[in-house]
Structures are given as structure tokens and as C-alpha cells.
Design a protein around this motif. Structure first.
Motif, short mmCIF file in Angstrom:
data_model
loop_
_atom_site.label_atom_id
_atom_site.label_comp_id
_atom_site.label_asym_id
_atom_site.label_seq_id
_atom_site.Cartn_x
_atom_site.Cartn_y
_atom_site.Cartn_z
N ASN A 171 -52.43 -8.85 -13.88
CA ASN A 171 -51.18 -8.79 -13.11
C ASN A 171 -50.99 -9.95 -12.15
O ASN A 171 -49.86 -10.21 -11.73
CB ASN A 171 -51.14 -7.49 -12.31
CG ASN A 171 -51.37 -6.27 -13.17
OD1 ASN A 171 -50.79 -6.13 -14.23
ND2 ASN A 171 -52.26 -5.39 -12.73
N ALA A 172 -52.07 -10.60 -11.76
CA ALA A 172 -51.95 -11.64 -10.75
C ALA A 172 -53.10 -12.62 -10.90
O ALA A 172 -54.20 -12.25 -11.34
CB ALA A 172 -51.95 -11.03 -9.35
N VAL A 173 -52.86 -13.87 -10.52
CA VAL A 173 -53.88 -14.90 -10.62
C VAL A 173 -53.80 -15.79 -9.39
O VAL A 173 -52.72 -16.02 -8.84
CB VAL A 173 -53.69 -15.72 -11.92
CG1 VAL A 173 -52.33 -16.38 -11.96
CG2 VAL A 173 -54.78 -16.77 -12.07
N ALA A 187 -58.50 -13.24 -11.06
CA ALA A 187 -57.48 -12.48 -11.79
C ALA A 187 -57.62 -11.01 -11.46
O ALA A 187 -58.72 -10.46 -11.51
CB ALA A 187 -57.62 -12.69 -13.29
N GLY A 188 -56.50 -10.39 -11.10
CA GLY A 188 -56.48 -8.97 -10.79
C GLY A 188 -55.89 -8.18 -11.93
O GLY A 188 -54.91 -8.58 -12.55
N SER A 189 -56.49 -7.03 -12.19
CA SER A 189 -56.13 -6.24 -13.37
C SER A 189 -55.82 -4.82 -13.00
O SER A 189 -56.32 -4.28 -12.01
CB SER A 189 -57.30 -6.29 -14.37
OG SER A 189 -57.13 -5.33 -15.39
N GLY A 190 -54.98 -4.20 -13.84
CA GLY A 190 -54.70 -2.78 -13.67
C GLY A 190 -55.77 -1.92 -14.32
O GLY A 190 -56.21 -0.93 -13.78
N SER A 218 -52.45 -5.61 -7.84
CA SER A 218 -51.13 -6.16 -8.13
C SER A 218 -50.91 -7.53 -7.51
O SER A 218 -49.92 -8.20 -7.82
CB SER A 218 -50.05 -5.21 -7.62
OG SER A 218 -50.27 -4.88 -6.26
N ALA A 219 -51.80 -7.98 -6.62
CA ALA A 219 -51.61 -9.28 -5.96
C ALA A 219 -52.97 -9.85 -5.59
O ALA A 219 -53.87 -9.12 -5.18
CB ALA A 219 -50.74 -9.13 -4.71
#
Length: 828
Positions: A171-173, A187-190, A218-219
Motif C-alpha cells: 500500500n505504501a513505499v 514497503a507497508g502491506s495489508g 497504509s502509510a
């Protein structure tokens, strides 16, 4: 290692294991060791490789720049750790020089090779070579038995490195510079509720995942500290912000709590005294400031937004101060002074609806503007010093604007790039106050845009979209750079430039397909095929027929991959099914069914229609199959989304039976040992049925076992004269049935990660027959129909929707197309 190199020793190894010396002399000594180790590995080809060589041979090759030597030994290459090969090649060669073809293939597919047994890696490596290099190089070494790629029509993908490991959408990098000069990528993941760190120089995981965040990440953002270090901040739907040490992977302090709903946005913002604060915005409508050193809130929450805050950005003023801009679902943009926690002027209220994105845009005169984009389809520019609009809104988009980015040019100008759900990217010259380019090519929404600075002073523009592709553009000419970077299997959510300490700049992309990819931006596809069939000709040859999403039917030479004649185009909408229909007089027709609800017959020799279209179905025709009868005639069975199966006489184009009123997706003829022919159907109700095509009566079924829609059926002739029925389902399994008794012939065939869309019987030259299955997990699995055991698993890199066998070769088609052959030795 002395034993591994057969006693050879150059006499220049230090106690640390490093060779003494410098420059070319040292590199040559490393190369000699690497070649000796390669020779040792070659002597072990018939047995498991020494574990030291499996893990560290690639490092020796890298130190000695012996990539050409390793690339010439594909058997050794298949035996060592592909992740080590990819990491070392990425560290030492990628972006600097061309890689040998087989090394490039391993780098592009290391994540697939790592989960493939060494004996099956050759086929996966050949897929990657065709995709990334454009050809399958010849092998000088004798080959071993296994599957080989004869030819393929694949999308060309520029060589890049896949960072696999996430179990949910990325979701975010964020780019995280370290004090030692290295650069990490966060990197963030759900899925799995984790953040992963990657070394941007090697592409390898930088420690284990950061797993302390119990919500959907998410961020993410990098936060510089006064001592030169940087922390990593993550925001989640668990209402918290967390700080991490990217070097140790450990949390720093306690979670930052205060938000009462999900955190959507993070940004670092500088203060006049040199410190940096962390800003967070959330669903609760507040913006909060944090001291990353103490982990304490700075001042009270910044309130004013009446709905969720979705975007944050720092923007510089001419006096050296920085303001914090926030965009919200309430349609406003607010500017805050982070030093005082107060609003810096009135809210910017010209947007109608959600403000999705905000970004600072530096100008040649030293000023910066603030660019904002929203659901109203406009891009607005603001002077952050005065809070006033800087010119008229940019209104050329016809859908919500979801991404904006500043792209600096060598002449000092800055181009503003804006991406929208309308599928376009506009380029704007803010000094001239006019558009300078319209970029089209994405299919569906554009989700992300980012500037990619190059070492020569130019900047490229990267765009990512819902079509799963990342595209590179020259903003000076508005022209694409190379082909699309198209390996993502789902939407691309974010793109970011990653500067390395050696001067290179990579491009990081993340997507909903759970992987991140690293590309070097300085670096004959036929479109989706929905149906395939073998077409025997009177002269004994066989052709391959394909039905495509563009409404055409095309014939191919299965040996060379070259088209035979022009496409058959007399159809409206996609072609969903094709089948060969042998006639009593020795001729063969080609039947096609499609989205327009008609069935058409073609003469494959002349390429002309045979009679008029067969009409009667009221919706899409999903499947067609030839049904040979004991009296020598052949009927044509067609299944439609209208819930019927119809039988036709292909000679007269008249109905010969039916309709059978079942919700059927797939049909196939099944020969029984007593000479009878049954018609197998599978469909929406999870059941499989066998029909007498002459009487139209149910002969067997429903055969129960699947717990999802049945998507494919195929007859499987065995060497002992029996025929089994193979079925594939949305439930992720394939089943084998005895059509005489209606009972399962073995346990379900399991292993696919997702629906199984196609199944085919694959006769081998040694008298055996295997079953091939494929689906949305981009893997082809081969099974022994007698034992029900898996015998091979091949990663193809594309979604497979249909399969057939033509002249002994297995044809797989979907988003791309490839032909595999079984080899008992070298392929010539």
C-alpha cells in the motif's frame, strides 16, 4: 574451499578469506577462483551440489566478474541459489553493463526459481529469458530431461528485480537513506500486517519483517534525525503511528497514540532550527505532529478538517521556513506552520469533494508552489506564502486526480505531471501556464506518478495504473521510453525513485499483487488469448488456432510460432472458444464461439467462412467441442451463458439435438472402451454431467466433489485403453473421474493458489500421458493421472486461461502464449 577447487590454490588468500592485492590483479585472482569453483560444480552435476557452492558461488563470481563464465554453465546456474545470483548481479552489474542472457533471466525470475525444484528450473529460466532478453539463447552444455520452451508470444519486460515476500497488497513505499550511504526501501502491506525493508543495492531483504503493527499498514515515511540517522514511520488502521530503526528492524519507543481512527498519511516536515517533525493525518480529521526523537506529540492536534485527512506534504517558503499542507475529504486544503501548530492563512476551499493528493512544486526562481488534485477532476496551484491561487485551475482531466508530481528539467524548468482515474497523464509547464503533453497508454486508472532523476541530469516520469503496468516517459518529448513495465498482476499503487550511493537511480513500484519491483529506468506481444485448439490438416500437419480478445481467430505453425495466413475477423467481440471439427470426407473445419452469441465455421486451408453463422444462443458462447459419433458423423457441441448446450450438424449448419438446459461453462467429448461417445459438461452448479449426444439423455451424474464452478473438462486417454475425465474448478482443484462408473479415479489434485481455469491431457513420447492444469496463480502443474501425484510445477509468469496439445507440444494461452515440449536430452 581448497577441496572444492580440486587442490588448486593461488597462494594469495588472506586469513580473512579475502585475496590480497588491488585492482585488476585482484579481480583476475578472484576470477580464477570462481572458474575453479565452477569447474568443481560442473563435476557434481549428476549429484546434489555442495551447500557452500549453492550459497556462495555467485559471490565468488561477482568478485571475479566471472558472469560470462557462469552464464555459459546453465546446468550449474540451475543448481545454485537463484536469490544469491540475482542479488550479486544486481549489486555489481545491473544498471552498469549488460548481463549475460542466462544471468539476466535468473535475475528477472529469481523469486520463481527459488520455489522451483532445480530439475524444473530450466523451463522457468527460458520463460524469463524470452521475456527479459527477447530470445532463448542456445545452450552449449548437454541438457537433461525436462520441459523446454519451444516458443512463446510474451510481453517484453525490461529487466528488473522482484522483491517478493508480502502476503497482501503493498500500500505504501518510502526511500530510507542510512548514515553509511546505503539506501533501504520500506514497503507497508495489508496482508500479514507487516513492513518489509529491502537493500536497494542488492535487492535482498534487509532483515526480517517489521511485525509489531497489528493493523493494515497504509502509510510509510522516512524521518531524518539531527544525528544523521533516519527512522521509519508507519501508519495503520489500528489508529497508531510507529517508529522503527531501519538498521536493526526494532521498534523505537512506544506506539504514537492519539488518532481515534485509521491513519492515512505521513510526512516529515523541517523546522527552522534544523529538526524534523513527523506529521500524521487520519480518518478522524486531525493532523498531529510528533517529535521523532522523544516520541511525544508536539503541541495539540491540528484541527479544522471536518472529514478524513488523506494527503500531507511539506512545502518550502522563500524565507527558508516550511509549511505543512493537508488535503481532506471535506474538499479543503489547509496550510499549517509546524513551529507554532497554527493555521498559516485561511483554508484553500476551491476543490469540490475529496482532495486526494498534495505536492510541492519548486520553480526556477526559487519559489515553490503547492499542487493539489481531487475528486472534482481539477488540479489547483497555490502560492503557499499568500494562500492565493497561482493561476487558473488545470481542468483537462475528466475524472478524479489521484496523483501529482514535480518533474525537474535540465534547463531549470519544472514540469507538473498529473495522473487521473480517466486513464491519462497531463504534463504542464507552470511558468508558461499551459499544458505541454498528454500521455495515454494506461488501460484504466492512473494511480501513481513519480519523477525519476537520471545521472546525466535528465528526469524521466514513471506512471503506474490499475492495468498493472508501470510506464516510463520522457517529459521533454511526451514520448514513452521503451515498453511498459508490465509484470505486476494487479494495480500499481505507488512508484518512487530510489537514489543509490554509486550515482545510479532505480525505480521502485508496488502493487496489489503483493510484490515490489526494482527497475533500471535506463533500460512482439499478441494480446490476451482466450481459446486455443489443435487443427489437423489433410496433409498430415497440424496447426494451432487461437481465439483472441480482439475478436480474431489466428492460425499458427506450432513448430516455429509464425502466423499462418491472416486472422479470421468476421466477428463482433472477443472469441471465447475454438475447436477443430473433423468431417467424414477427411476435411477439418474450425469452429469459433464468442461474445456475440454466434458460432462460426471456417475452412482452415482457405481461411474462408464455411456457411453462415450458427445462431440460436441468446448470450455469449463459452465453449465449443467436436463430438464424433459411432456412425462416422461428427456433431458440434456449443455451450452458452444462456444456460443451454446445443448440438449442430456442421455440414448442414442445422441443429442436431438439444438444447440441454444446464448452466454449462465447458464441454468435451469422452470416448469409452465400448466405443460409445459421451458429452461431458461442467458449469455453474459445481456438478459434472455426462450425456448421450445422440439421445440427449443424461448418462451419468451429476458427479459431485467440486465446491466451486467447474471451468474446464478434458478427456484423458491412458496407455491401457481406458479414458478418464479431468475437471478443473474455481475451488482451486482438479479431479479425475472414471466416466464409466462416475466415481473419482484418485484424490483431488491440489496445489494451485487460486482457481484452476484449464486442463489438458499431455501425451509424452515415452508412452506416458500427463495431465496439465493452469490458472490465475501463473503456474502450470503436471500430474500423473495413474497415481494422482504431481510431477512438475512450472512458473510461467502469466495468467493462463486455456490449454491444448498440438503435435506433442503443450500450448498455454492467456494474457500471453507459450508452447512447451518435453525433452529427453538436448533440443536441436
Amino acid at each position: 574451499m581448497w577441496r572444492l577447487v580440486g587442490g588448486w590454490w593461488p597462494g594469495v588468500v588472506a586469513e580473512s578469506g579475502r585475496l590480497e592485492g588491488t585492482g585488476s590483479w585482484l579481480r583476475e585472482r578472484h576470477r580464477r577462483i570462481a572458474v575453479a569453483l565452477l569447474n568443481s560444480a560442473g563435476r557434481q552435476a549428476s549429484q546434489p551440489l555442495n551447500p557452500y557452492l549453492v550459497e556462495y558461488l555467485a559471490e565468488h563470481v561477482a568478485e571475479g566478474d566471472a558472469w560470462q563464465d557462469l552464464g555459459a554453465r546453465p546446468a550449474v546456474l540451475d543448481a545454485i541459489d537463484p536469490r544469491s545470483v540475482a542479488g550479486e548481479a544486481f549489486r555489481t552489474v545491473f544498471g552498469r553493463a549488460d548481463l549475460p542472457p542466462w544471468i539476466a533471466a535468473v535475475m528477472g525470475s529469481h523469486h520463481l526459481l527459488a520455489v522451483t525444484s532445480p530439475g524444473s528450473r530450466r523451463c522457468v529460466r527460458e520463460f524469463a529469458a524470452l521475456r527479459h532478453v527477447g530470445q532463448v539463447p542456445p545452450e552449449d552444455e548437454p541438457g537433461m530431461a525436462g520441459w523446454r520452451l519451444r516458443w512463446g508470444r510474451l510481453r517484453r519486460d525490461p529487466l528488473h528485480l522482484v522483491l517478493a515476500g508480502h502476503t497482501g497488497s503493498v500500500n505504501a513505499v518510502a526511500v530510507v537513506p542510512l548514515p553509511d550511504g546505503r539506501t533501504l526501501l520500506a514497503a507497508g502491506s495489508g496482508g500479514g500486517q507487516v513492513v518489509r525493508l529491502w537493500d536497494a543495492t542488492t535487492g535482498r531483504s534487509a532483515g526480517g519483517p517489521l511485525t509489531g503493527q497489528p493493523g493494515y499498514v497504509s502509510a510509510v515515511a522516512a524521518v531524518p534525525l539531527p544525528d544523521g540517522r533516519a527512522l521509519l514511520a508507519t501508519g495503520s488502521n489500528d489508529e497508531t503511528v510507529r517508529l522503527w530503526d531501519p538498521v536493526s528492524g526494532q521498534p523505537v519507543g512506544s506506539p504514537l497514540t492519539g488518532h481515534t481512527k485509521a491513519v492515512h498519511a505521513l510526512a516529515a516536515v523541517s523546522l527552522p532550527d534544523g529538526r524534523a517533525l513527523l506529521a500524521s493525518g487520519g480518518q478522524d480529521g486531525t493532523v498531529r505532529l510528533w517529535d521523532p526523537v522523544s516520541g511525544q506529540p508536539v503541541g495539540s492536534p491540528l484541527t479544522g478538517h471536518t472529514k478524513a485527512v488523506h494527503a500531507l506534504a511539506a512545502v518550502s517558503l522563500p524565507d527558508g521556513r516550511a509549511l505543512l499542507a493537508s488535503g481532506g475529504r471535506d474538499g479543503t486544503v489547509r496550510l499549517w506552520d509546524p513551529a507554532t501548530g497554527q493555521l498559516a492563512g485561511d483554508p484553500l476551499t476551491d476543490h469540490v469533494g475529496l482532495v486526494r493528493t498534495v505536492a510541492a512544486v519548486p520553480l526556477p526562481d526559487g519559489r515553490s508552489l503547492l499542487a493539489t488534485g481531487g475528486n472534482d477532476g481539477t488540479v489547483r496551484l497555490w502560492d503557499p506564502a499568500t494562500g492565493q491561487p497561482a493561476g487558473d485551475p488545470l481542468t483537462d482531466h475528466t475524472g478524479p486526480v489521484v496523483a501529482v508530481a514535480a518533474v525537474p528539467q535540465p534547463d531549470g524548468r519544472t514540469i507538473l505531471a498529473t495522473g487521473s482515474k480517466d486513464g491519462t497523464v497531463w504534463l504542464w509547464d507552470l511558468v508558461a501556464d499551459q499544458p505541454v503533453g498528454l500521455l495515454t497508454g494506461h488501460i484504466g486508472e492512473v494511480r501513481a506518478v513519480a519523477a525519476v532523476p537520471l545521472p546525466d541530469g535528465r528526469s524521466l516520469l514513471a506512471t503506474g495504473g490499475n492495468d498493472g503496468t508501470v510506464r516510463l516517459w520522457d517529459p521533454a518529448t511526451s514520448q514513452p521510453i521503451g515498453g511498459s513495465l508490465s509484470s505486476h498482476a494487479d494495480m500499481v499503487r505507488a512508484v518512487a525513485a530510489v537514489p543509490l550511493n554509486d550515482g545510479r537511480v532505480l525505480l521502485a513500484t508496488d502493487g496489489k499483487d503483493w510484490v515490489m519491483r526494482l527497475w533500471d529506468p535506463v533500460t512482439d506481444y499478441i494480446g490476451p488469448v482466450l481459446a486455443v485448439a489443435a487443427v489437423p490438416l489433410p496433409d498430415g500437419r497440424s496447426l494451432l488456432a487461437t481465439g483472441s480478445i480482439d475478436g480474431t481467430v489466428q492460425l499458427w505453425d506450432p513448430a516455429t510460432g509464425q502466423p499462418v495466413g491472416g486472422p479470421f475477423t468476421n466477428r463482433t467481440g472477443p472469441v471465447l472458444a475454438v475447436a477443430a471439427v473433423p468431417l467424414r470426407d477427411g476435411r477439418t473445419l474450425l469452429a469459433s464461439g464468442g461474445h456475440d452469441g454466434t458460432v462460426r465455421l471456417w475452412d482452415p486451408v482457405t481461411g474462408r467462412p464455411f456457411g453462415g453463422p450458427l445462431t440460436g444462443h441468446t448470450r455469449e458462447v463459452l465453449a465449443v467441442a467436436a463430438v464424433p459419433l459411432p456412425d462416422g458423423r461428427t456433431l458440434l457441441a456449443t455451450a452458452s451463458q444462456d444456460g443451454t448446450v446445443r448440438l449442430w450438424d456442421p455440414v448442414t449448419s442445422r441443429l442436431a439435438g438439444g438444447p440441454l438446459t444446464e448452466a454449462v461453462y465447458t464441454v468435451a467429448a469422452v470416448s469409452l472402451p465400448d466405443g460409445r461417445i459421451l458429452l461431458a459438461t461442467g458449469g455453474r452448479d459445481w456438478g459434472v454431467r455426462l450425456w448421450n449426444p445422440v439421445t440427449g439423455c443424461l448418462a451419468q451424474g451429476p458427479l459431485s466433489g467440486h465446491i466451486g464452478e467447474v471451468l474446464a473438462v478434458a478427456a484423458v486417454p491412458l496407455p491401457d485403453g481406458r479414458t478418464l475425465l479431468a475437471t478443473a474448478s474455481q475451488d482451486g482443484t482438479a479431479w479425475l473421474w472414471d466416466p464409466v462408473t462416475g466415481r473419482p479415479a484418485c484424490n483431488p489434485l491440489t496445489g494451485h493458489a487460486g482457481m484452476v481455469r484449464a486442463v489438458a491431457a499431455v501425451p509424452l513420447g515415452n508412452g506416458r500421458t500427463l495431465i496439465a492444469t493452469c490458472g490465475g496463480d501463473r503456474v502450470v502443474r503436471l500430474w500423473d493421472p495413474v497415481t494422482g501425484q504431481a510431477v512438475a510445477c512450472l512458473s510461467t509468469g502469466f495468467d493462463c486461461w486455456a490449454m491444448t496439445v498440438v503435435e506433442g507440444a503443450l500450448v498455454m494461452a492467456g494474457t500471453e502464449m507459450a508452447v512447451l515440449v518435453w525433452s529427453d536430452g538436448p533440443v536441436v
